[in-house]
Scaffold this motif. Structure first.
Motif, PDB file in Angstrom:
ATOM      1  N   PRO A  56       3.623  10.943 -38.652  1.00  0.00           N
ATOM      2  CA  PRO A  56       4.513  12.035 -39.063  1.00  0.00           C
ATOM      3  C   PRO A  56       5.634  12.234 -38.041  1.00  0.00           C
ATOM      4  O   PRO A  56       5.414  12.069 -36.829  1.00  0.00           O
ATOM      5  CB  PRO A  56       3.593  13.247 -39.124  1.00  0.00           C
ATOM      6  CG  PRO A  56       2.229  12.674 -39.370  1.00  0.00           C
ATOM      7  CD  PRO A  56       2.207  11.372 -38.619  1.00  0.00           C
ATOM      8  N   PHE A  57       6.811  12.610 -38.537  1.00  0.00           N
ATOM      9  CA  PHE A  57       7.999  12.667 -37.682  1.00  0.00           C
ATOM     10  C   PHE A  57       8.597  14.066 -37.694  1.00  0.00           C
ATOM     11  O   PHE A  57       8.690  14.710 -38.744  1.00  0.00           O
ATOM     12  CB  PHE A  57       9.045  11.670 -38.197  1.00  0.00           C
ATOM     13  CG  PHE A  57      10.313  11.640 -37.393  1.00  0.00           C
ATOM     14  CD1 PHE A  57      10.362  10.991 -36.171  1.00  0.00           C
ATOM     15  CD2 PHE A  57      11.469  12.255 -37.857  1.00  0.00           C
ATOM     16  CE1 PHE A  57      11.532  10.952 -35.426  1.00  0.00           C
ATOM     17  CE2 PHE A  57      12.648  12.226 -37.128  1.00  0.00           C
ATOM     18  CZ  PHE A  57      12.677  11.572 -35.902  1.00  0.00           C
ATOM     19  N   LEU A  58       8.992  14.522 -36.517  1.00  0.00           N
ATOM     20  CA  LEU A  58       9.722  15.775 -36.372  1.00  0.00           C
ATOM     21  C   LEU A  58      11.023  15.465 -35.633  1.00  0.00           C
ATOM     22  O   LEU A  58      10.992  14.995 -34.495  1.00  0.00           O
ATOM     23  CB  LEU A  58       8.894  16.791 -35.586  1.00  0.00           C
ATOM     24  CG  LEU A  58       9.526  18.166 -35.335  1.00  0.00           C
ATOM     25  CD1 LEU A  58       9.855  18.869 -36.649  1.00  0.00           C
ATOM     26  CD2 LEU A  58       8.586  19.029 -34.493  1.00  0.00           C
ATOM     27  N   GLY A  59      12.140  15.678 -36.296  1.00  0.00           N
ATOM     28  CA  GLY A  59      13.420  15.369 -35.698  1.00  0.00           C
ATOM     29  C   GLY A  59      13.923  16.492 -34.809  1.00  0.00           C
ATOM     30  O   GLY A  59      13.702  17.672 -35.092  1.00  0.00           O
ATOM     31  N   TYR A  60      14.589  16.113 -33.730  1.00  0.00           N
ATOM     32  CA  TYR A  60      15.281  17.078 -32.881  1.00  0.00           C
ATOM     33  C   TYR A  60      16.753  16.672 -32.829  1.00  0.00           C
ATOM     34  O   TYR A  60      17.072  15.490 -32.618  1.00  0.00           O
ATOM     35  CB  TYR A  60      14.714  17.112 -31.462  1.00  0.00           C
ATOM     36  CG  TYR A  60      15.635  17.849 -30.511  1.00  0.00           C
ATOM     37  CD1 TYR A  60      15.738  19.235 -30.560  1.00  0.00           C
ATOM     38  CD2 TYR A  60      16.452  17.154 -29.623  1.00  0.00           C
ATOM     39  CE1 TYR A  60      16.622  19.920 -29.736  1.00  0.00           C
ATOM     40  CE2 TYR A  60      17.339  17.822 -28.803  1.00  0.00           C
ATOM     41  CZ  TYR A  60      17.420  19.205 -28.860  1.00  0.00           C
ATOM     42  OH  TYR A  60      18.309  19.868 -28.059  1.00  0.00           O
ATOM     43  N   ALA A  61      17.637  17.636 -33.007  1.00  0.00           N
ATOM     44  CA  ALA A  61      19.078  17.368 -32.941  1.00  0.00           C
ATOM     45  C   ALA A  61      19.733  18.504 -32.173  1.00  0.00           C
ATOM     46  O   ALA A  61      19.497  19.677 -32.472  1.00  0.00           O
ATOM     47  CB  ALA A  61      19.674  17.271 -34.337  1.00  0.00           C
ATOM     48  N   ARG A  62      20.550  18.157 -31.184  1.00  0.00           N
ATOM     49  CA  ARG A  62      21.149  19.217 -30.369  1.00  0.00           C
ATOM     50  C   ARG A  62      22.382  19.836 -31.012  1.00  0.00           C
ATOM     51  O   ARG A  62      22.911  20.815 -30.496  1.00  0.00           O
ATOM     52  CB  ARG A  62      21.482  18.700 -28.963  1.00  0.00           C
ATOM     53  CG  ARG A  62      22.461  17.550 -28.895  1.00  0.00           C
ATOM     54  CD  ARG A  62      22.579  17.054 -27.453  1.00  0.00           C
ATOM     55  NE  ARG A  62      23.366  15.848 -27.350  1.00  0.00           N
ATOM     56  CZ  ARG A  62      24.677  15.829 -27.204  1.00  0.00           C
ATOM     57  NH1 ARG A  62      25.353  16.961 -27.132  1.00  0.00           N
ATOM     58  NH2 ARG A  62      25.325  14.674 -27.102  1.00  0.00           N
ATOM     59  N   ASN A  63      22.813  19.289 -32.143  1.00  0.00           N
ATOM     60  CA  ASN A  63      23.906  19.923 -32.878  1.00  0.00           C
ATOM     61  C   ASN A  63      23.799  19.543 -34.357  1.00  0.00           C
ATOM     62  O   ASN A  63      23.012  18.667 -34.739  1.00  0.00           O
ATOM     63  CB  ASN A  63      25.280  19.548 -32.296  1.00  0.00           C
ATOM     64  CG  ASN A  63      25.512  18.046 -32.248  1.00  0.00           C
ATOM     65  OD1 ASN A  63      25.231  17.332 -33.206  1.00  0.00           O
ATOM     66  ND2 ASN A  63      26.023  17.548 -31.130  1.00  0.00           N
ATOM     67  N   GLU A  64      24.599  20.212 -35.177  1.00  0.00           N
ATOM     68  CA  GLU A  64      24.499  20.000 -36.615  1.00  0.00           C
ATOM     69  C   GLU A  64      24.930  18.594 -37.022  1.00  0.00           C
ATOM     70  O   GLU A  64      24.403  18.021 -37.986  1.00  0.00           O
ATOM     71  CB  GLU A  64      25.326  21.055 -37.352  1.00  0.00           C
ATOM     72  CG  GLU A  64      25.279  20.932 -38.862  1.00  0.00           C
ATOM     73  CD  GLU A  64      23.880  20.947 -39.441  1.00  0.00           C
ATOM     74  OE1 GLU A  64      23.651  20.261 -40.462  1.00  0.00           O
ATOM     75  OE2 GLU A  64      23.002  21.631 -38.877  1.00  0.00           O
ATOM     76  N   ARG A  65      25.881  17.998 -36.292  1.00  0.00           N
ATOM     77  CA  ARG A  65      26.313  16.637 -36.615  1.00  0.00           C
ATOM     78  C   ARG A  65      25.143  15.662 -36.493  1.00  0.00           C
ATOM     79  O   ARG A  65      24.910  14.827 -37.376  1.00  0.00           O
ATOM     80  CB  ARG A  65      27.459  16.206 -35.693  1.00  0.00           C
ATOM     81  CG  ARG A  65      27.970  14.784 -35.965  1.00  0.00           C
ATOM     82  CD  ARG A  65      29.056  14.387 -34.977  1.00  0.00           C
ATOM     83  NE  ARG A  65      28.563  14.300 -33.610  1.00  0.00           N
ATOM     84  CZ  ARG A  65      27.917  13.230 -33.122  1.00  0.00           C
ATOM     85  NH1 ARG A  65      27.672  12.177 -33.905  1.00  0.00           N
ATOM     86  NH2 ARG A  65      27.526  13.213 -31.876  1.00  0.00           N
ATOM     87  N   LYS A  66      24.392  15.788 -35.397  1.00  0.00           N
ATOM     88  CA  LYS A  66      23.251  14.900 -35.202  1.00  0.00           C
ATOM     89  C   LYS A  66      22.125  15.214 -36.181  1.00  0.00           C
ATOM     90  O   LYS A  66      21.402  14.320 -36.620  1.00  0.00           O
ATOM     91  CB  LYS A  66      22.762  15.003 -33.747  1.00  0.00           C
ATOM     92  CG  LYS A  66      23.729  14.375 -32.745  1.00  0.00           C
ATOM     93  CD  LYS A  66      23.184  14.439 -31.342  1.00  0.00           C
ATOM     94  CE  LYS A  66      24.099  13.718 -30.365  1.00  0.00           C
ATOM     95  NZ  LYS A  66      24.091  12.258 -30.558  1.00  0.00           N
TER      96      LYS A  66
END
Length: 237
Positions: free
Chosen positions: A202-212
């Motif tokens: 299972p995967f949980l994504g992390y993005a430091r901004n909306e573009r990512k």
């Protein structure tokens, strides 16, 4: 589906509640490795080093202009797998990553999240395309090494095993005696998402901004966080 963490805590709680083992990507979820040491400049230096040895033709124009050191490294390995040239290029990248580690910026909430997850009994591992030497250097500097030791699985001389190949995730699962369904991977790139899928983790994504975040969602990630704070709050609760 995009999980806005504040709006769907039950879905997030369910996702983390099954995780006996947490596999972390390094550059992104743990820190911004190249926050003070440009990855683009590193890629340019690797290209210049190759060109200085008359190897300009090893790279396509797209590869030369990628501004991603891993793209350069993979390209050379595809054309000269296992060669001394690849080993030297990989070591040059490792030295640049080690320099970058001295000015890396911790991801907000990552340090307390790592410590809290360890305290509640989950086991943690790093699964990354960066050099394991670099990861250990950074973790030791932050006092986090014991939260992961000895489970740091990074780049080796077998460059075809870099993510999105699931090799480093499978190494971690085998070493920790965990089934894929008992694990959770936290990553910030489509290659992390693909590697997790291929490893059935299972995967949980992390993005430091909306573009990512959009990049991850477009790659098929169903759960993407734009801050680690709600995850920390759920664990503390």
């Amino acid at each position: 589906m995009y999980i806005a963490t504040e709006n769907d805590p039950n879905r997030l709680r369910d996702r983390i509640g099954r995780a006996r083992v947490v596999l972390w990507d390094f550059d992104g979820p743990i820190c911004r490795l190249f926050a003070g040491h440009s990855a683009e400049r590193v890629a340019g230096d690797l290209v210049s080093w190759l060109e200085g040895r008359g190897l300009h033709g090893l790279l396509t124009e797209t590869e030369r202009e990628s501004l991603d050191p891993h793209v350069v490294l993979r390209a050379v390995d595809r054309r000269h797998p296992g060669s001394d040239l690849v080993a030297e290029l990989e070591e040059r990248l490792t030295q640049e990553e080690l320099r970058a580690a001295t000015s890396a910026m911790p991801t907000p909430y990552a340090d307390p999240l790592v410590r809290t997850w360890t305290a509640v009994g989950s086991r943690l591992a790093i699964t990354t395309n960066n050099s394991p030497r670099v990861v250990r250097t950074y973790l030791e500097g932050r006092g986090l090494a014991d939260c992961f030791a000895p489970h740091v699985y990074g780049r080796t001389q077998e460059l075809h095993h870099l993510k999105p190949d699931p090799h480093c995730l499978n190494r971690a699962l085998r070493a920790m005696g965990a089934a894929p369904g008992e694990a959770l991977m936290i990553g910030d790139t489509p290659s992390d998402h693909e590697a997790a899928g291929r490893a059935r983790v299972p995967f949980l994504g992390y993005a430091r901004n909306e573009r990512k975040a959009k990049i991850l969602r477009d790659a098929g990630a169903e759960a993407v966080l734009v801050s680690l704070e709600p995850l920390l709050n759920l664990l503390r609760a």
